[in-house]
Design a protein around this motif. Structure first.
Motif, PDB file in Angstrom:
ATOM      1  N   ARG A   6       0.816  -1.215   0.000  1.00  0.00           N
ATOM      2  CA  ARG A   6       0.000   0.000   0.000  1.00  0.00           C
ATOM      3  C   ARG A   6       0.850   1.266   0.000  1.00  0.00           C
ATOM      4  N   ALA A   7       2.073   1.193   0.532  1.00  0.00           N
ATOM      5  CA  ALA A   7       2.964   2.346   0.550  1.00  0.00           C
ATOM      6  C   ALA A   7       4.377   1.851   0.839  1.00  0.00           C
ATOM      7  N   VAL A   8       5.362   2.573   0.284  1.00  0.00           N
ATOM      8  CA  VAL A   8       6.769   2.252   0.495  1.00  0.00           C
ATOM      9  C   VAL A   8       7.480   3.513   0.978  1.00  0.00           C
ATOM     10  N   GLY A   9       8.181   3.407   2.102  1.00  0.00           N
ATOM     11  CA  GLY A   9       9.007   4.505   2.595  1.00  0.00           C
ATOM     12  C   GLY A   9      10.470   4.184   2.352  1.00  0.00           C
ATOM     13  N   VAL A  10      11.262   5.216   2.073  1.00  0.00           N
ATOM     14  CA  VAL A  10      12.681   5.027   1.754  1.00  0.00           C
ATOM     15  C   VAL A  10      13.511   6.047   2.530  1.00  0.00           C
ATOM     16  N   ARG A  66       9.612   4.519  -8.039  1.00  0.00           N
ATOM     17  CA  ARG A  66       8.178   4.364  -8.332  1.00  0.00           C
ATOM     18  C   ARG A  66       7.933   3.463  -9.540  1.00  0.00           C
ATOM     19  N   ARG A  67       8.930   3.314 -10.393  1.00  0.00           N
ATOM     20  CA  ARG A  67       8.787   2.410 -11.542  1.00  0.00           C
ATOM     21  C   ARG A  67       8.663   0.956 -11.104  1.00  0.00           C
ATOM     22  N   SER A  68       9.132   0.668  -9.891  1.00  0.00           N
ATOM     23  CA  SER A  68       9.138  -0.713  -9.400  1.00  0.00           C
ATOM     24  C   SER A  68       7.911  -1.048  -8.560  1.00  0.00           C
ATOM     25  N   PHE A  69       7.083  -0.047  -8.246  1.00  0.00           N
ATOM     26  CA  PHE A  69       5.954  -0.284  -7.350  1.00  0.00           C
ATOM     27  C   PHE A  69       4.677   0.333  -7.931  1.00  0.00           C
ATOM     28  N   ARG A  70       3.546  -0.219  -7.510  1.00  0.00           N
ATOM     29  CA  ARG A  70       2.248   0.307  -7.939  1.00  0.00           C
ATOM     30  C   ARG A  70       1.565   1.034  -6.795  1.00  0.00           C
ATOM     31  N   CYS A  71       2.359   1.580  -5.912  1.00  0.00           N
ATOM     32  CA  CYS A  71       1.820   2.281  -4.747  1.00  0.00           C
ATOM     33  C   CYS A  71       2.683   3.513  -4.503  1.00  0.00           C
ATOM     34  N   PRO A  72       2.251   4.417  -3.632  1.00  0.00           N
ATOM     35  CA  PRO A  72       3.051   5.604  -3.341  1.00  0.00           C
ATOM     36  C   PRO A  72       4.418   5.237  -2.751  1.00  0.00           C
ATOM     37  N   VAL A  73       5.451   5.972  -3.176  1.00  0.00           N
ATOM     38  CA  VAL A  73       6.815   5.819  -2.646  1.00  0.00           C
ATOM     39  C   VAL A  73       7.220   7.154  -2.035  1.00  0.00           C
ATOM     40  N   LEU A  74       7.567   7.133  -0.747  1.00  0.00           N
ATOM     41  CA  LEU A  74       7.921   8.343  -0.023  1.00  0.00           C
ATOM     42  C   LEU A  74       9.390   8.280   0.366  1.00  0.00           C
ATOM     43  N   VAL A  75      10.158   9.301  -0.002  1.00  0.00           N
ATOM     44  CA  VAL A  75      11.595   9.299   0.234  1.00  0.00           C
ATOM     45  C   VAL A  75      11.943  10.381   1.248  1.00  0.00           C
ATOM     46  N   GLU A  76      12.811  10.033   2.202  1.00  0.00           N
ATOM     47  CA  GLU A  76      13.204  10.974   3.245  1.00  0.00           C
ATOM     48  C   GLU A  76      14.686  10.808   3.541  1.00  0.00           C
ATOM     49  N   ASN A  77      15.306  11.863   4.028  1.00  0.00           N
ATOM     50  CA  ASN A  77      16.685  11.807   4.496  1.00  0.00           C
ATOM     51  C   ASN A  77      16.829  10.734   5.576  1.00  0.00           C
ATOM     52  N   ASP A  78      17.975  10.031   5.587  1.00  0.00           N
ATOM     53  CA  ASP A  78      18.143   8.900   6.498  1.00  0.00           C
ATOM     54  C   ASP A  78      18.110   9.305   7.968  1.00  0.00           C
ATOM     55  N   ALA A  79      18.723  10.443   8.331  1.00  0.00           N
ATOM     56  CA  ALA A  79      18.703  10.867   9.732  1.00  0.00           C
ATOM     57  C   ALA A  79      17.294  11.274  10.153  1.00  0.00           C
ATOM     58  N   ASN A  80      16.547  11.902   9.256  1.00  0.00           N
ATOM     59  CA  ASN A  80      15.154  12.245   9.562  1.00  0.00           C
ATOM     60  C   ASN A  80      14.330  10.980   9.788  1.00  0.00           C
ATOM     61  N   ALA A  81      14.552   9.984   8.921  1.00  0.00           N
ATOM     62  CA  ALA A  81      13.831   8.719   9.079  1.00  0.00           C
ATOM     63  C   ALA A  81      14.177   8.061  10.413  1.00  0.00           C
ATOM     64  N   ALA A  82      15.452   8.071  10.773  1.00  0.00           N
ATOM     65  CA  ALA A  82      15.861   7.461  12.042  1.00  0.00           C
ATOM     66  C   ALA A  82      15.259   8.189  13.234  1.00  0.00           C
ATOM     67  N   VAL A 121       3.606   4.023   7.109  1.00  0.00           N
ATOM     68  CA  VAL A 121       2.478   3.950   8.047  1.00  0.00           C
ATOM     69  C   VAL A 121       1.740   5.280   8.090  1.00  0.00           C
ATOM     70  N   ASP A 122       2.479   6.380   8.175  1.00  0.00           N
ATOM     71  CA  ASP A 122       1.845   7.702   8.229  1.00  0.00           C
ATOM     72  C   ASP A 122       1.032   7.970   6.970  1.00  0.00           C
ATOM     73  N   HIS A 123       1.572   7.587   5.824  1.00  0.00           N
ATOM     74  CA  HIS A 123       0.840   7.794   4.571  1.00  0.00           C
ATOM     75  C   HIS A 123      -0.453   6.988   4.561  1.00  0.00           C
ATOM     76  N   LEU A 124      -0.361   5.734   5.006  1.00  0.00           N
ATOM     77  CA  LEU A 124      -1.565   4.904   5.055  1.00  0.00           C
ATOM     78  C   LEU A 124      -2.610   5.516   5.972  1.00  0.00           C
ATOM     79  N   GLU A 125      -2.182   5.981   7.142  1.00  0.00           N
ATOM     80  CA  GLU A 125      -3.135   6.548   8.089  1.00  0.00           C
ATOM     81  C   GLU A 125      -3.795   7.806   7.532  1.00  0.00           C
ATOM     82  N   GLU A 126      -3.025   8.602   6.792  1.00  0.00           N
ATOM     83  CA  GLU A 126      -3.627   9.780   6.172  1.00  0.00           C
ATOM     84  C   GLU A 126      -4.750   9.384   5.226  1.00  0.00           C
TER      85      GLU A 126
END
Length: 386
Positions: free
Chosen positions: A151-155, A186-202, A369-374
């Motif tokens: 349903r969603a991919v975070g990176v 996004r070419r590899s998935f049929r769902c939203p892909v959200l990309v964030e800086n690694d330190a922000n993600a951590a 998870v945040d994207h799904l909840e939205e």
């Protein structure tokens, strides 16, 4: 979409669906609830709840719990309903200098499978992304999950990441600056892909499941090739105007050419290769009393403190969490606390990451998870579960 009014039945249905779904999904372990339970929890009438549950069941998000018991009513157990956490999957991906990793979870964010693989430090962008695609394919195959179930991919990725997933500046990985990372993935998935800086993600990960749980004003320091930091203010990620907030590793560009490979050198020559194993060896030698290693560790900690103190003075966080290399190295915490007490007007608490090397991938999962909840709890736009 036309103008909505207070009596608009479609808006009311979406509001009611979001309220019921939130009650069934819960915050940790999804409960199983009767229609009466849901009516009490949501403040809706029982007939309204029944209609909403029927619609959510048609959407595949709610199912009757055939395993549960329930309170007996008129000789029959009450029907109980549950959120279908298995109705889809979420994925968190870490792209790092030395490895790629992925975390697969159900729709509550509960981890079901993980996988990680090493990547050569000098791998060019296309090759690194191919490692990501192969890793994800193998993880899904091992878990028996179809790609269409995502349903969603975070990176999480090093570098300054723009809102559309483009890496505006990324010096830690070859060919990363200017890379349209979001579009490529996004070419590899049929769902939203959200990309964030690694330190922000951590930082998101530690707030969700780690050392920063329960603290809303947090600085997470990712001590790596170039130190970076993610900050939460009032529980919300602070990215800055252009996504560059927390790039403390750039401080050496302002007349301070003290790069990590020079700071941690015990020979006078830059430390090479500069990886976790080499850094851990320097700290080990320092613990054994090696003079040059002790001096190198001291330089590294002073540099780290200088960088972190700049953020602490600006943001006044309750807590500083240290991750990356330093999260696995003994002896970092006490010197860091001591130096922050010297530099900062109100020294924060300091803790090591509880998630360790899983922090970035876990934070990437939190993005999904945040994207799904939205989407699940939206009351404007498409219907719940659309």
């Amino acid at each position: 979409m036309g103008r909505l009014t207070g009596g608009d039945p479609s808006l009311l249905r979406r509001i009611n669906s979001a309220v019921v779904l939130r009650a069934l999904r819960g915050t940790d372990e999804p409960p199983t609830l009767t229609l009466t339970d849901l009516a009490h929890a949501t403040g809706l009438s029982r007939p309204t709840v029944e209609g909403v549950v029927e619609g959510l069941a048609d959407a595949g998000l709610v199912a009757e719990d055939t395993q549960g018991g329930g309170d007996a009513r008129r000789g029959r157990p009450a029907r109980r309903f549950r959120f279908c956490s298995e109705a889809g999957h979420l994925l968190g991906v870490e792209i790092g200098p030395h490895r790629v990793a992925a975390v697969l979870a159900d729709l509550t964010g509960r981890t079901t499978s993980t996988m990680a693989r090493p990547v050569a430090e000098d791998a060019e962008a296309g090759r690194r992304l191919e490692h990501v695609r192969t890793l994800v394919a193998d993880l899904l195959r091992r878990a028996g999950v179809a790609r269409t179930s995502l349903r969603a991919v975070g990176v999480g990725s090093p570098g300054i990441v723009e809102a559309d997933g483009r890496v505006r500046l990324g010096t830690a990985l070859p060919g990363w600056t200017g890379l349209p990372l979001g579009d490529r993935l996004r070419r590899s998935f049929r769902c939203p892909v959200l990309v964030e800086n690694d330190a922000n993600a951590a930082a998101l990960a530690e707030h969700w499941k780690g050392a920063a749980a329960g603290s809303d004003d947090v600085v997470f320091v990712l001590a790596g090739l170039s130190p970076g930091a993610g900050s939460l203010i009032g529980g919300r990620l602070h990215r800055g105007f252009g996504g560059a907030a927390g790039e403390i590793g750039a401080l050496h560009l302002l007349g301070r050419e003290a790069t990590p490979e020079r700071l941690l050198s015990t020979t006078g020559e830059p430390l090479h290769p500069l990886d976790e194993e080499a850094v851990a060896r320097v700290f080990e030698l320092a613990r054994e009393g090696d003079l040059r290693a002790t001096e190198a560790v001291g330089r590294f900690i002073r540099r780290l403190v200088h960088d972190v103190a700049a953020l602490v003075l600006a943001l006044d966080p309750e807590l500083v969490v240290v991750g990356g290399w330093a999260s696995g190295l003994d002896g970092v915490l006490d010197p860091l606390r001591h130096e922050l007490e010297r530099y900062c007007l109100r020294p924060p608490r300091v803790a090591l990451s509880e998630l360790g090397e899983a922090a970035v991938a876990t934070g990437a999962l939190r993005l999904a998870v945040d994207h799904l909840e939205e989407r699940l709890f939206a009351v404007e736009g498409t219907t719940v579960g659309g």
